[in-house]
Design an enzyme around this catalytic site. Structure first.
Site, PDB file in Angstrom:
ATOM      1  N   LYS A 250       0.853  -1.187   0.000  1.00 18.65           N
ATOM      2  CA  LYS A 250       0.000   0.000   0.000  1.00 18.65           C
ATOM      3  C   LYS A 250       0.886   1.233   0.000  1.00 18.65           C
ATOM      4  O   LYS A 250       1.713   1.417   0.890  1.00 18.65           O
ATOM      5  CB  LYS A 250      -0.917   0.011   1.224  1.00 18.65           C
ATOM      6  CG  LYS A 250      -1.861   1.213   1.266  1.00 18.65           C
ATOM      7  CD  LYS A 250      -2.839   1.117   2.414  1.00 18.65           C
ATOM      8  CE  LYS A 250      -3.800   2.301   2.438  1.00 18.65           C
ATOM      9  NZ  LYS A 250      -4.793   2.202   3.532  1.00 18.65           N
TER      10      LYS A 250
ATOM     11  N   ASP B 290     -14.187   4.459   9.270  1.00 19.54           N
ATOM     12  CA  ASP B 290     -14.463   4.245   7.848  1.00 19.54           C
ATOM     13  C   ASP B 290     -14.882   2.792   7.647  1.00 19.54           C
ATOM     14  O   ASP B 290     -14.432   2.125   6.717  1.00 19.54           O
ATOM     15  CB  ASP B 290     -13.226   4.589   7.018  1.00 19.54           C
ATOM     16  CG  ASP B 290     -13.588   4.937   5.574  1.00 19.54           C
ATOM     17  OD1 ASP B 290     -14.802   5.043   5.280  1.00 19.54           O
ATOM     18  OD2 ASP B 290     -12.678   5.097   4.749  1.00 19.54           O
TER      19      ASP B 290
END
Length: 442
Positions: free
Chosen positions: A124, A229
């Site tokens: 990532k 989230d």
């Protein structure tokens, strides 16, 4: 920004030294002077090869000049930052080959990669500062330290914070990817054999999945954190509803993995209840829209509270009713909004330290201070759990704290001086931070 590693194999050792020198100089220079680059790189071949390496790196856009700069110098580009970060992961032996792109998010790029043994992993790359996501600096307090800071530096902070969250959650048995390594703005983690929940249209037991997701949110809050989230885009559904990794014995019965943690906050945050409710509402809306599932009102005689949904007392969790702190992970990782509170062990430790210094016993095993008569024959009693801001420290403790702060500032000044002058030995830890090396540690 697209990651292009075409030229990595062609860079010489001198090129890498110069590129790393530009990165080091960028910590205290917006544009690193060419002379300083040479001093930090300290190539044995001399200034000629340094200038050649600078020219080669500029041609492939790993470093660049700033227009209208008042002096001759260069700054590292995002692509150059990618190169030095990937180089560090490769040197650690955690990545051998970078493969295809898996996905592009609002603040990161996701790539597939592999190790020397052929094990598939996920890389990532944090890309804060995109046009569609520039308000991130105002939403996360660890990015608001000071008014300056480039987006590369802020991306590095976000990556390190996510790595900390994943590490401590994995150690505590949460359904998260295994974190392998972190270098600057890159996080290397486990490759999940599954798909995002937003692609889920059929499930053999979606009611159980709903219940487990609600229990995950509550457990996370009980440990001191809120995801902020928690939705169908950040939940991975495992294929065949099983986890084949032998390292996951604690959670082998789960059928999902939760990802994306840089925005996590503490349950002590002023808006903690709002974000917890938003996370829960996201899951409720998804299951109602996708499966038409809305837990029916349960008979008040139903007493089973070990879950949520049909067959349980409550259809969904509520922050004020269901969250009860049992651990302090938010304190350990210094999540946004956390408050440092002293528990009984902290109080006992401080009492022991003070007794060594002053020959007094301050607290007993219950975390309460024993009554002691002072020189005037008066007794003082203190105890219980104290918040750090409200805890009274004596003058001696304040002098010790000031001394620690001064020593830390001295070390930072030595690091800056070593970067600027090229004199002094530095080494890099696994997170890409520079630390001084004593002469006898060679």
């Amino acid at each position: 920004m697209k990651l292009d590693t075409t030229y990595m194999r062609y860079l010489t050792p001198d090129d890498w030294k110069v590129l790393q020198a530009v990165e080091k100089g960028s910590y205290n220079h917006e544009v690193v002077p060419t002379k300083l680059i040479g001093q930090i790189a300290n190539l044995k071949s001399g200034i000629g090869n340094t200038n050649k390496a600078i020219g080669d790196l500029a041609k492939i856009n790993l470093i660049s000049k700033l227009r209208n700069a008042s002096y001759d110098g260069y700054r590292i580009t995002y692509n150059g930052f990618d190169y030095v970060s990937l180089k560090t992961l490769h040197q650690h032996g955690n990545i051998e080959e970078l493969e295809n792109t898996i996905g592009v998010g609002k603040e990161s790029d996701i790539y597939s990669c592999s190790t020397k043994n052929g094990e598939k992993r996920v890389l990532k790359i944090h890309r804060l500062g995109r046009i569609s996501f520039r308000t991130v600096r105002n939403k996360r307090d660890y990015l608001r330290i000071g008014k300056g800071g480039s987006w590369m530096f802020l991306s590095k902070l976000a990556a390190q914070k996510e790595y900390e969250f994943m590490n401590i959650l994995y150690q505590n048995g949460f359904e998260v990817p295994i974190p392998y390594d972190c270098s600057r703005h890159l996080v290397l983690m486990e490759r999940i054999n599954g798909f995002p929940m937003r692609q889920l249209y059929k499930h053999h037991d979606y009611k159980k999945l709903y219940c487990n997701l609600m229990k995950f949110a509550v457990k996370l809050a009980n440990y001191g954190l809120i995801h902020c989230d928690f939705n169908e885009y950040n939940i991975m559904i495992l294929e065949n509803n099983e986890i084949k990794n032998v390292d996951r014995e604690k959670i082998e019965n789960r059928d999902f993995i939760v990802i994306d943690f840089p925005q996590c906050i503490s349950i002590e945050h002023p808006d903690a209840e709002f974000y917890f409710k938003r996370d829960i509402d996201c899951i409720r809306r998804f299951f109602k829209r996708r499966f038409g599932y809305k837990p029916k009102k349960i008979d008040e005689m139903m007493l089973d509270e070990d879950g949520f949904g049909e067959g349980y007392k409550y259809g969904y969790p509520v922050f004020s009713r269901d969250v009860e702190r049992i651990k302090d992970l938010d304190v350990q990782v210094k999540a946004s909004g956390y408050k440092r509170k002293l528990n009984n062990e902290d109080i006992q430790l401080q009492g022991a330290v003070k007794s060594f210094n002053e020959g007094e016993e301050i607290w007993d095993s219950e975390g309460e201070e024993e009554e002691e008569e002072d020189d005037d024959g008066e007794s003082e009693e203190e105890g219980g759990e104290w918040e750090e801001d409200e805890y009274d420290v004596n003058e001696e403790d304040g002098d010790e704290d000031q001394s620690d702060e001064e020593s830390e500032e001295d070390e930072n000044e030595k690091i800056i001086e070593a970067l600027s002058s090229g004199m002094g030995k530095l080494k890099m830890d696994k997170l890409g931070n520079y630390i001084l090396v004593e002469s006898d540690e060679e």
